[in-house]
Design an enzyme around this catalytic site. Structure first.
Site, PDB file in Angstrom:
ATOM      1  N   ILE A 299       1.398  -1.114   0.042  1.00 38.22           N
ATOM      2  CA  ILE A 299      -0.309   0.199   0.020  1.00 38.22           C
ATOM      3  C   ILE A 299       0.994   1.074   0.150  1.00 38.22           C
ATOM      4  O   ILE A 299       1.956   1.613   1.050  1.00 38.22           O
ATOM      5  CB  ILE A 299      -0.792   0.368   1.511  1.00 38.22           C
ATOM      6  CG1 ILE A 299      -1.346  -1.137   1.945  1.00 38.22           C
ATOM      7  CG2 ILE A 299      -2.166   1.256   0.519  1.00 38.22           C
ATOM      8  CD1 ILE A 299      -2.154  -1.872   0.641  1.00 38.22           C
TER       9      ILE A 299
ATOM     10  N   GLU B  75      -3.042   1.976  -2.570  1.00 35.29           N
ATOM     11  CA  GLU B  75      -2.879   2.895  -3.057  1.00 35.29           C
ATOM     12  C   GLU B  75      -3.908   3.323  -1.544  1.00 35.29           C
ATOM     13  O   GLU B  75      -5.131   2.898  -1.148  1.00 35.29           O
ATOM     14  CB  GLU B  75      -3.206   3.874  -3.836  1.00 35.29           C
ATOM     15  CG  GLU B  75      -4.219   4.006  -5.008  1.00 35.29           C
ATOM     16  CD  GLU B  75      -5.623   3.534  -3.603  1.00 35.29           C
ATOM     17  OE1 GLU B  75      -5.681   4.844  -3.851  1.00 35.29           O
ATOM     18  OE2 GLU B  75      -6.668   2.947  -4.377  1.00 35.29           O
TER      19      GLU B  75
ATOM     20  N   GLY C 229     -10.220   0.995  -3.080  1.00 39.75           N
ATOM     21  CA  GLY C 229      -9.249   1.473  -2.781  1.00 39.75           C
ATOM     22  C   GLY C 229      -7.960   0.148  -1.778  1.00 39.75           C
ATOM     23  O   GLY C 229      -8.751  -0.701  -1.369  1.00 39.75           O
ATOM     24  N   GLU C 230      -7.150   0.856  -1.500  1.00 36.79           N
ATOM     25  CA  GLU C 230      -6.437   0.129  -0.663  1.00 36.79           C
ATOM     26  C   GLU C 230      -5.476  -1.506  -1.356  1.00 36.79           C
ATOM     27  O   GLU C 230      -4.681  -2.560  -1.045  1.00 36.79           O
ATOM     28  CB  GLU C 230      -6.666  -0.517   0.544  1.00 36.79           C
ATOM     29  CG  GLU C 230      -7.473   0.441   1.157  1.00 36.79           C
ATOM     30  CD  GLU C 230      -8.072   0.328   3.128  1.00 36.79           C
ATOM     31  OE1 GLU C 230      -7.775  -1.191   2.061  1.00 36.79           O
ATOM     32  OE2 GLU C 230      -8.927   1.014   3.834  1.00 36.79           O
ATOM     33  N   GLY C 231      -6.083  -1.760  -2.532  1.00 38.99           N
ATOM     34  CA  GLY C 231      -5.662  -2.751  -3.048  1.00 38.99           C
ATOM     35  C   GLY C 231      -6.702  -4.095  -2.660  1.00 38.99           C
ATOM     36  O   GLY C 231      -6.446  -5.678  -3.228  1.00 38.99           O
TER      37      GLY C 231
END
Lengths: 318, 318
Positions: free
Chosen positions: A51, A143, A285-287
């Site tokens: 991240i 991210e 997000g965050e992967g």
């Protein structure tokens, strides 16, 4: 890419105890993984999720439903194991690393000048490159960065053209006024940097952000290390787009983990020529979407490598 | 269903460190699992996959690309660990059991008479019921039975009506002549048993098969044991349809694991009111699509139960 591993995997797949093609997309996926990992009969034992976190000058313009300090707060949450991506990474046996890029020094508001200096850009690209564990056998770039759907939309609009509103969405959940604000910010950014929009790296520097540049660097590094990549959502795909704009083959070692609920993501994936593995309405997000797709890829690779052939199992072929 | 567990899970979900709704379908999925497992903060530690195998009188009519002996051969392959479902089950930590139902005694060709006697039907339903491990915390019913897309299509056509060709597909890969043959076999079956088509269990007896009845029994047993279920493809969904036709709420403890490439599966899922978690072009059966979805459900439940709340993590709410 290792064509001989891909060829061997293709031949093995044709002999496995199932009707031809009955595993659908899993078959192509496993062969793709064999080709890009260089293993004819691969295993996935060591996925890595990283991240990247960055802060954005444009966040001050009111383009997000959350205040900028949430970026740092969420970094602590990642480190403490409390975020969604921690749970998803653990579910699929992935190690997770967090790389915060100068959170106390947001990028410049891109309507006022370039988001990053050339030195900022190079440093972020390098940080991304170095974050990839060369021993990993699968990579997911995630991210965190309050406001970062705005630079992602600006990058997509700059490199792909079309109407700005087609690339701008509600992100974490802005209202109609926030959405209009995002559009006008992106339009102002495109106007401010009109003379550099032909060059992908200049677009990244002018309109991007540190975590976006780091994601681009990490995706390129994974290619160099022979590590296949699962892309996450809109912001990750905008980072990948920068590489694609420089070389359309630069993303051949990647698959789209999922299609996000952020509307522009589907459009972006189409431009990248990627069919998403999952479509579950995620927009976190965050992967998270990329990491969730690790399970699908693990299942695909396990079938390719673990199944018996018709001859081994004594099963009659059609 | 445990409404208090569902309510507690809904309240917990609203406090987790993510924008509201940002985990998309995963949020509803985790709350559904909490409600049907009766745990407000659930874990999935012991999924069970059971493959039911049966042979079919109609297989002699040339409705499959594979000969009937492949059913027994694949049972050996399941037992030896060589099939796709073995690899997928292992990938997601599911135990896998194989239940072969009198393979040396195929059902009667349903164009000639009822596929099963009442005693055959009850025995198969009971076998399915007893195959469910009451200690499992998630259940996937899979099947193997050369020719069994034909009885599945017949059940769907009998209970849902419409054109026979809308319910008949290529299964493991029959050619155009095989497809036409399947349609005429289903039509003959519907004509032969016209007087019982109003009754779901009679339809199952007249047109079904032992593994299809066993799947229906197992899905009902899971409900009784408080075990949520992931449905597999067309044949599993046809078995589920029998329960649904008796009581439209009978499948509320189930989710559609995936949408198969067998065209009629999408139509069947629509009738059942189920949105598939995955759509990857699988058409293998064996429970493969249902088992692949275990990963998605595990990820969803891990987020619900493992994430920190805004208060716990000190993250600013929107």
């Amino acid at each position: 890419a290792d064509d001989s591993a891909g060829q061997a995997a293709t031949e093995r797949n044709a002999q496995l105890t199932k009707p031809p093609g009955a595993l659908g997309d899993l078959e192509d996926l496993a062969i793709w993984y064999a080709r890009w990992s260089g293993q004819a009969r691969p295993r996935i034992d060591a996925p890595q999720v990283v991240i990247f976190a960055g802060n954005h000058g444009v966040a001050a313009a009111g383009v997000s439903a959350f205040p900028p300090e949430v970026t740092q707060q969420m970094v602590y949450n990642f480190q403490a194991g409390g975020a969604a991506i921690n749970q998803i990474s653990k579910t699929f046996g992935a190690k997770m690393d967090v790389v915060a890029l100068e959170l106390d020094r947001p990028t410049q508001d891109f309507t006022q000048g370039p988001a990053m200096t050339e030195s900022d850009l190079l440093s972020a690209l390098q940080t991304g490159w170095l974050a990839v564990d060369p021993q990993a056998d699968l990579f997911v770039a995630g991210e965190m960065g309050i406001g970062n759907t705005t630079p992602a939309a600006a990058i997509a609009a700059a490199l792909l053209g079309g109407a700005v509103q087609d690339w701008v969405g509600r992100g974490t959940g802005v209202d109609d006024a926030g959405l209009a604000k995002k559009c006008s910010v992106v339009e102002a950014g495109l106007a401010r940097h009109a003379e550099v929009l032909h060059d992908p790296l200049s677009v990244l520097q002018a309109l991007g952000g540190r975590e976006i540049a780091a994601m681009a660097g990490s995706i390129a590094a994974a290619r160099a290390h022979g590590i296949p990549v699962l892309l996450d959502g809109f912001i990750c795909s905008a980072a990948a787009l920068v590489l694609h704009a420089m070389n359309p083959a630069a993303l051949d070692h990647t698959q789209a983990g999922h299609k996000s609920a952020e509307g522009a993501h589907a459009r972006l994936l189409e431009h990248l020529g990627k069919t998403p593995l999952l479509s579950l309405g995620l927009r976190l997000g965050e992967g998270s979407g990329g990491a969730l797709a690790i399970g699908v890829l693990k299942g695909a690779v396990a079938c390719l490598s673990g199944m018996a052939t018709f001859a081994e199992a004594g099963v009659s072929d059609a």
